[in-house]
Design a protein around this motif. Structure first.
Motif, PDB file in Angstrom:
ATOM      1  N   SER A 174       1.094  -0.823   0.349  1.00 50.17           N
ATOM      2  CA  SER A 174      -0.308  -0.147  -0.322  1.00 50.17           C
ATOM      3  C   SER A 174       0.607   0.940   0.252  1.00 50.17           C
ATOM      4  CB  SER A 174      -1.546  -0.009   1.709  1.00 50.17           C
ATOM      5  OG  SER A 174      -1.606   1.233   1.278  1.00 50.17           O
ATOM      6  N   LEU A 175       0.536   1.917  -0.991  1.00 53.02           N
ATOM      7  CA  LEU A 175       1.436   3.173  -1.250  1.00 53.02           C
ATOM      8  C   LEU A 175       0.256   4.630  -0.389  1.00 53.02           C
ATOM      9  CD1 LEU A 175       2.926   2.550  -4.635  1.00 53.02           C
ATOM     10  CD2 LEU A 175       3.846   1.970  -2.089  1.00 53.02           C
ATOM     11  N   GLY A 176       0.961   5.379  -0.008  1.00 58.79           N
ATOM     12  CA  GLY A 176       0.127   6.432   0.463  1.00 58.79           C
ATOM     13  C   GLY A 176       0.742   7.116   2.108  1.00 58.79           C
ATOM     14  N   VAL A 188      -4.942   6.782   1.026  1.00 56.17           N
ATOM     15  CA  VAL A 188      -3.926   5.024   0.756  1.00 56.17           C
ATOM     16  C   VAL A 188      -3.942   5.676  -0.513  1.00 56.17           C
ATOM     17  CG1 VAL A 188      -4.511   3.087  -0.957  1.00 56.17           C
ATOM     18  CG2 VAL A 188      -5.143   3.394   1.768  1.00 56.17           C
ATOM     19  N   LEU A 189      -2.756   6.213  -0.909  1.00 57.84           N
ATOM     20  CA  LEU A 189      -2.615   6.578  -2.790  1.00 57.84           C
ATOM     21  C   LEU A 189      -3.136   5.348  -3.927  1.00 57.84           C
ATOM     22  CD1 LEU A 189       0.044   9.734  -2.329  1.00 57.84           C
ATOM     23  CD2 LEU A 189      -2.672   9.254  -3.028  1.00 57.84           C
ATOM     24  N   CYS A 210       2.188   0.177   4.003  1.00 57.99           N
ATOM     25  CA  CYS A 210       1.500  -1.922   4.424  1.00 57.99           C
ATOM     26  C   CYS A 210       2.739  -2.729   3.949  1.00 57.99           C
ATOM     27  CB  CYS A 210       0.311  -1.962   4.318  1.00 57.99           C
ATOM     28  SG  CYS A 210      -0.074  -2.956   5.449  1.00 57.99           S
ATOM     29  N   PHE A 211       3.214  -3.571   3.879  1.00 59.99           N
ATOM     30  CA  PHE A 211       3.768  -4.457   2.870  1.00 59.99           C
ATOM     31  C   PHE A 211       2.811  -6.154   2.936  1.00 59.99           C
ATOM     32  CE2 PHE A 211       7.171  -7.258   2.834  1.00 59.99           C
ATOM     33  CZ  PHE A 211       6.810  -7.702   1.577  1.00 59.99           C
ATOM     34  N   ARG A 230       1.246  -4.237 -10.311  1.00 62.55           N
ATOM     35  CA  ARG A 230      -0.268  -4.074 -11.190  1.00 62.55           C
ATOM     36  C   ARG A 230      -0.542  -3.020  -9.998  1.00 62.55           C
ATOM     37  NH1 ARG A 230      -0.463  -6.551 -16.420  1.00 62.55           N
ATOM     38  NH2 ARG A 230       1.478  -8.061 -16.709  1.00 62.55           N
ATOM     39  N   LYS A 231      -1.021  -2.095 -10.662  1.00 64.34           N
ATOM     40  CA  LYS A 231      -2.069  -1.498  -9.986  1.00 64.34           C
ATOM     41  C   LYS A 231      -3.528  -2.775  -9.545  1.00 64.34           C
ATOM     42  CE  LYS A 231      -0.942   2.715 -11.191  1.00 64.34           C
ATOM     43  NZ  LYS A 231      -1.307   4.169 -11.811  1.00 64.34           N
ATOM     44  N   LEU A 232      -4.033  -2.267  -8.212  1.00 64.50           N
ATOM     45  CA  LEU A 232      -4.960  -3.092  -8.265  1.00 64.50           C
ATOM     46  C   LEU A 232      -6.305  -1.574  -7.843  1.00 64.50           C
ATOM     47  CD1 LEU A 232      -4.468  -5.702  -5.057  1.00 64.50           C
ATOM     48  CD2 LEU A 232      -4.920  -5.300  -7.722  1.00 64.50           C
ATOM     49  N   PRO A 233      -7.688  -2.144  -8.374  1.00 59.44           N
ATOM     50  CA  PRO A 233      -8.810  -0.449  -8.464  1.00 59.44           C
ATOM     51  C   PRO A 233      -8.886  -0.134  -7.378  1.00 59.44           C
ATOM     52  CG  PRO A 233      -9.795  -3.167  -9.043  1.00 59.44           C
ATOM     53  CD  PRO A 233      -8.217  -3.083  -8.779  1.00 59.44           C
TER      54      PRO A 233
END
Length: 363
Positions: free
Chosen positions: A71-73, A78-79, A358-359, A92-95
């Motif tokens: 999770s990026l942000g 959450v971005l 988050c990882f 790959r990006k999740l929706p």
């Protein structure tokens, strides 16, 4: 042949039954974008037909097993959520998650499903925030489902074990636990059905899942007062004593790790590590009944150590001399037994200024 056939010359039933379930999970957005007929059929048959959903899941789970997600942000939003496509070695990006409350993200990934919620410390909590979002990648779903989850915005210590998320609710004014917390009854969220239950509170700390050599999940923890190593039995909701740990851990965080976190692999005893600041200690009574010091690592404000399913990881943040973020990378650590030091290997690198909040890895 119809102009609306999924595949010209092949009836839709055969395509849905024998081809689409076998297509890798990351092709779903592309398939839905082929035409209106593809989108309509995939959004109906592949979303609501129980047989096709289970068939799809059986083909997708081997591709998703142990896949990393991040999770990026930042602490307030959450971005993006990314998943690693191991066939291409790219993220790959999740929706995007519509309606996700503001807050620091928490994430669990299990059996092809991704669960996301945000934390609401102290007075910012409200019932409207107690929701959890699920994306069932294993069953080819590409939209997030939103379901209520009791006290989800206070699941600071969530543990995924045996198809359930366990959290002993704690009142905190800060996400970082600066103020004292209070353990209450444990919330148990069933990841398959989306239902919540409550069990008696746990008197353990440092709880975490470790994989046995055979690949079975084991949930360990440490008794709050005696520092006994405990093992959880879900059937009876009871913690059973495994062994007494000699000496008191030097640091705040204490976890059990698997034998393959060592070089060479540790095949005897139970391995316990305690870490904090810039150092780590290791304990294994089958080797010696004393805590062993492990060589220090870089500054902790740019190097966060995690234990995920018994494996040691770290999120490393590289910064410019000005203090601004340069890039992040995820590392996996092994303890070199002979030299008493941690050896780090890169798992993934993000060559742009981004903060990993988050990882996790798909269980």
């Amino acid at each position: 042949m119809s102009d609306t056939d999924l595949i010209p010359g092949l009836c839709d039933e055969l395509a849905l039954e024998n081809i689409l379930p076998r297509l890798p999970w990351y092709t779903r957005p592309v398939c839905r974008a082929v035409s209106n007929s593809w989108r309509a059929l995939m959004d109906s048959a592949l979303q609501y037909d129980a047989h096709l959903l289970n068939t799809t899941r059986n083909f997708q789970l081997p591709l998703l097993q142990d896949t990393p997600l991040v999770s990026l942000g930042n602490d307030s939003e959450v971005l993006q959520i990314l998943i690693l496509d191991r066939s291409q070695g790219s993220w790959r990006k999740l929706p995007p998650i519509e309606g996700l409350p503001v807050g620091r993200a928490q994430m669990v990934a299990w059996s092809g499903m991704v669960f996301v919620w945000t934390l609401a410390p102290g007075k910012s909590w409200s019932h409207s925030r107690d929701v959890i979002f699920k994306l069932d990648i294993g069953r080819a779903k590409w939209t997030w489902d939103r379901t209520p989850a009791r006290r989800a915005s206070n699941w600071f210590d969530a543990i995924a074990f045996g198809g359930k998320i366990y959290s002993s609710w704690e009142y905190r004014r800060s996400v970082y636990g600066i103020h004292p917390s209070v353990k209450l009854d444990v919330i148990v969220y069933d990841m398959e059905t989306g239902t919540c239950d409550t069990i008696e509170k746990w008197f353990v700390s440092g709880a975490g899942v470790v994989l046995s050599p055979a690949g079975d999940e084991i949930l360990y923890g440490f008794h709050d007062k005696t520092m006994e190593l405990m093992r959880y039995e879900a059937a009876s909701n009871a913690w059973k004593s495994q062994e007494q740990i000699t000496g008191k851990p030097e640091f705040r965080t204490t976890k059990v790790v698997s034998g393959d976190c060592f070089e060479p692999a540790m095949e005897v005893g139970t391995n316990v590590i305690s870490y904090g600041g810039e150092a780590m200690r290791w304990y294994n009574s089958a080797v010696q009944e004393a805590w062993v010091a492990i060589e220090k690592w870089p500054r902790t404000d740019r190097f966060k150590v995690l234990v995920i399913r018994g494996a040691i990881y770290a999120i490393s943040r590289m910064v410019y001399s000005s203090g601004s973020l340069k890039h992040c990378e995820i590392l996996r650590g092994k303890i070199d037994v002979a030299n008493r030091r941690l050896v780090w290997d890169a798992v993934a690198e993000f060559p742009f200024p981004v903060t990993i909040t988050c990882f996790v890895r798909m269980a």
